[in-house]
Design an enzyme around this catalytic site. Structure first.
Site, PDB file in Angstrom:
ATOM      1  N   TRP A 130       9.468   6.940   0.369  1.00 13.35           N
ATOM      2  CA  TRP A 130      10.048   6.343  -0.898  1.00 13.35           C
ATOM      3  C   TRP A 130      11.437   5.791  -0.605  1.00 13.35           C
ATOM      4  CZ3 TRP A 130       6.729   3.708  -3.561  1.00 13.35           C
ATOM      5  CH2 TRP A 130       5.531   4.382  -3.665  1.00 13.35           C
ATOM      6  N   MET A 171       0.789  -1.388  -0.109  1.00 10.14           N
ATOM      7  CA  MET A 171      -0.131   0.006   0.048  1.00 10.14           C
ATOM      8  C   MET A 171       0.858   1.352   0.029  1.00 10.14           C
ATOM      9  SD  MET A 171      -2.793   1.317   2.884  1.00 10.14           S
ATOM     10  CE  MET A 171      -1.485   1.827   3.993  1.00 10.14           C
ATOM     11  N   ASN A 172       0.346   2.425  -0.798  1.00 12.37           N
ATOM     12  CA  ASN A 172       1.003   3.817  -0.550  1.00 12.37           C
ATOM     13  C   ASN A 172      -0.072   4.663  -0.450  1.00 12.37           C
ATOM     14  OD1 ASN A 172       1.891   2.925  -3.446  1.00 12.37           O
ATOM     15  ND2 ASN A 172       1.929   5.009  -3.544  1.00 12.37           N
ATOM     16  N   ASP A 173       0.091   5.902  -1.079  1.00 11.09           N
ATOM     17  CA  ASP A 173      -0.910   6.913  -0.994  1.00 11.09           C
ATOM     18  C   ASP A 173      -2.254   6.521  -0.417  1.00 11.09           C
ATOM     19  OD1 ASP A 173       1.390   7.576  -2.285  1.00 11.09           O
ATOM     20  OD2 ASP A 173       0.321   8.878  -3.748  1.00 11.09           O
ATOM     21  N   GLN A 179      -3.417   3.598  -2.921  1.00 14.04           N
ATOM     22  CA  GLN A 179      -2.428   2.822  -3.836  1.00 14.04           C
ATOM     23  C   GLN A 179      -2.238   1.481  -3.527  1.00 14.04           C
ATOM     24  OE1 GLN A 179      -1.098   4.678  -7.124  1.00 14.04           O
ATOM     25  NE2 GLN A 179      -3.147   5.028  -6.604  1.00 14.04           N
ATOM     26  N   GLU A 213       4.050  16.211  -5.489  1.00 12.38           N
ATOM     27  CA  GLU A 213       2.888  15.197  -6.076  1.00 12.38           C
ATOM     28  C   GLU A 213       1.840  15.343  -4.792  1.00 12.38           C
ATOM     29  OE1 GLU A 213       5.433  11.108  -7.135  1.00 12.38           O
ATOM     30  OE2 GLU A 213       5.592  11.515  -4.987  1.00 12.38           O
ATOM     31  N   ARG A 217      -0.180  14.368 -12.491  1.00 12.57           N
ATOM     32  CA  ARG A 217      -1.090  13.522 -11.529  1.00 12.57           C
ATOM     33  C   ARG A 217      -1.584  13.763 -10.566  1.00 12.57           C
ATOM     34  NH1 ARG A 217       4.391  11.614 -11.738  1.00 12.57           N
ATOM     35  NH2 ARG A 217       5.574  11.744  -9.754  1.00 12.57           N
ATOM     36  N   SER A 233      -2.814   8.017  -7.921  1.00 17.89           N
ATOM     37  CA  SER A 233      -3.590   8.553  -7.081  1.00 17.89           C
ATOM     38  C   SER A 233      -4.600   9.720  -7.619  1.00 17.89           C
ATOM     39  CB  SER A 233      -2.539   9.328  -6.050  1.00 17.89           C
ATOM     40  OG  SER A 233      -1.857   8.304  -5.313  1.00 17.89           O
TER      41      SER A 233
HETATM   42  C1  FRU Z   1       3.042   9.448  -4.729  1.00 18.16           C
HETATM   43  C2  FRU Z   1       2.825   8.626  -5.995  1.00 18.16           C
HETATM   44  C3  FRU Z   1       1.892   9.566  -6.941  1.00 18.16           C
HETATM   45  C4  FRU Z   1       1.422   8.424  -7.530  1.00 18.16           C
HETATM   46  C5  FRU Z   1       1.395   7.126  -6.932  1.00 18.16           C
HETATM   47  C6  FRU Z   1       1.797   6.032  -7.547  1.00 18.16           C
HETATM   48  O1  FRU Z   1       3.495   8.406  -3.512  1.00 18.16           O
HETATM   49  O2  FRU Z   1       4.175   8.637  -6.505  1.00 18.16           O
HETATM   50  O3  FRU Z   1       2.289  10.589  -7.304  1.00 18.16           O
HETATM   51  O4  FRU Z   1       0.043   8.875  -8.185  1.00 18.16           O
HETATM   52  O5  FRU Z   1       2.416   7.445  -5.929  1.00 18.16           O
HETATM   53  O6  FRU Z   1       1.634   4.707  -6.905  1.00 18.16           O
END
Ligand code: FRU
Length: 494
Positions: free
Chosen positions: A307, A41-43, A59, A225, A173, A100
């Site tokens: 990251w 998982m991220n954002d 994400q 971002e 994005r 995202s």
């Molecule tokens: C930020 C990011 C966003 C992108 C997403 C991809 O952490 O890099 O800019 O949409 O993660 O997973």
């Protein structure tokens, strides 16, 4: 068909695993923060409050514990603290991966997606066209939409996608959308490399570019971002807050969140100045954005990682958690406005037991069990420190350094750290408040610590990986102890 099979198989695998080891209670699993049962998982994405539930999309890559083809995972909560994971909301399609984005409720049905009087929820997200990317094109990030008429349980992608085509920028994005009542239109802010771009629309489908902001403001050590833009009321004044994540080039290296305060007239955001201000001084708060549809109250949630090492941390079945949800505000100190972040009030629901203890000294250990919230007030602020430790001799230290006029979290002895050079270090967050007294709240979970000083003017968010949870607390030696400490033991949300 394939997708459904895949989903069923991963669920089945999850259940088998559950019988072998209790899910949500594995080593390093946070007990009062959201994390997915399994996988990467991220954002946070599409944060929205709707019909009694907070929706957290994120994400998500269901195929591994490292980043991969992105989906939108989904969880809901009635109160922002207890979360239930639901099936994946959005899968990649021929237009690309699902990066995202945000979600809005469209009660006036401006989009025309509504049916039988049902308010459509509309998700706006970036599609990463990996084919175009591999072919060396620059226009591989485009914005698409999808809608739901069943309270976010199922989504229909719009046939006319993408709704905003890339102008040929490789970084284009993370759209965040909100309704602008004065202009009677939707405003979308997205990140475009070294700046944000602002668009507007009457129907969420057709978008016009309004303006840009940021090429000469704030930090530029990396790519911008996940922006967010909204007004807050401070002392009877309306101040607009623009939040923008940046990676790398964050305040502690790697990922970080900066912000600008100013005005937005429906077309253009104007910042009060070009200074870089950081929303969090820890290394582990990224891609933070607010929930939509919560009225004047703003709730901020971020990815509790970086990251630099997000895909290296030593959790086995899943990777990453979200920060504890925070009430977001602004406060004027001197001539400037600064963000304030405090855990949402619903944290009270987790309190099992409150312990007042005026005598936690450097000599006597205080036994901890499970996650805790600790609150204290230092009258006439002076150096102080607390050490959370375990029998293995690992510890996390936090406190205030008088010489540096900074709060800090020290994770140099915090457990496993060899997965990334430079992980084991001390992070300082400058004090912004000018008052004599300082109120501090600490939120300690199995593998994270969030510091909220001066009612959230300085925050530091950190993760760490002790071999066993910290079960002992003491104050630093040779400094004047803090005397009135309130510890609330918290129960697990799982
Ligand atoms: C930020 C990011 C966003 C992108 C997403 C991809 O952490 O890099 O800019 O949409 O993660 O997973």
């Amino acid at each position: 068909m394939y997708r459904r099979m895949f989903y069923l198989m991963t669920m089945l695998a999850g259940c088998l695993y559950a019988s072998a080891q209790t899910v949500y209670h594995e080593p390093y699993r946070l007990q009062v923060h959201y994390s997915p049962r399994a996988h990467w998982m991220n954002d946070p994405n599409g944060l929205i409050y709707f019909k009694g539930n907070y929706h957290l999309f994120y994400q998500y890559y269901p195929g591994s514990t490292v980043w991969g083809p992105m989906h939108w995972g989904h969880a809901i909560s009635p109160d922002l603290v207890h979360w239930k994971e639901l099936p994946i909301a959005l899968y990649p399609d021929s237009a690309g991966l699902i990066f995202s984005g945000s979600a809005v409720a469209d009660p006036s049905n401006t989009s025309g997606f509504g049916k039988d009087g049902k308010t459509p929820l509309v998700a706006i997200y970036t599609q990463q066209d990996t084919v175009g990317e591999k072919a060396g094109r620059l226009d591989f990030q485009n914005q698409s939409i999808a809608y739901s008429l069943d309270d976010a349980r199922s989504w229909t992608k719009y046939r006319g996608n993408p709704v905003i085509k890339s102008p040929g920028l490789k970084d284009f994005r993370d759209p965040k959308v909100f309704w602008h009542p004065e202009q009677k239109k939707w405003i979308l802010v997205l990140a475009a490399g070294d700046r944000v771009m602002i668009y507007s629309s009457k129907n969420l489908k057709s978008w016009d570019k309004e303006s840009e902001f940021g090429a000469t403001s704030g930090a530029h050590g990396g790519v911008w971002e996940c922006p967010d833009l909204f007004p807050l009321e401070v002392d009877g004044k309306k101040i607009w807050l623009l939040i923008v994540s940046i990676n790398p080039g964050g305040v502690q290296g790697g990922s970080g969140i900066q912000y600008f305060t100013g005005d937005f007239d429906g077309h253009q955001f104007t910042s009060m100045d070009t200074t870089t201000r950081w929303a969090d001084y820890g290394p582990d708060h990224y891609a933070g954005v607010t929930f939509s549809n919560t009225g004047k109250e703003k709730i901020f949630l971020g990815w509790m990682s970086n990251w630099q090492y997000g895909k290296l941390v030593p959790t086995e079945k899943w990777r990453s958690a979200m920060t504890f949800p925070r009430k977001l505000g602004l406060k004027k100190i001197g001539q400037n406005y600064y963000t304030t972040q405090m855990p949402v009030d619903a944290i009270e629901k987790l309190v099992i037991r409150k312990v007042y203890n005026k005598h936690i000294s450097s000599v006597k250990n205080y036994a901890l069990s499970g996650p805790i919230r600790m609150e204290f007030e230092v009258s006439d602020l002076h150096a102080f420190s607390f050490i959370f430790s375990n029998a293995a001799g690992e510890n996390i230290k936090t406190g205030y350094d008088e010489e540096k006029n900074s709060f800090f979290i020290d994770r140099t002895q915090g457990g496993v750290s060899d997965f990334y050079p430079g992980f084991a270090t001390i992070h300082y967050g400058p004090r912004i408040a000018q008052s004599k007294n300082s109120k501090v709240t600490l939120l300690l979970d199995n593998a994270s610590l969030e510091l909220f000083a001066d009612e959230g003017l300085t925050t530091i968010t950190e993760i760490f990986f002790p071999g066993q949870p910290f079960n002992s607390l003491q104050q630093g030696a040779n400094i004047k102890p803090v005397t009135d400490i309130r510890i609330s033991q918290l129960k697990s949300i799982w």
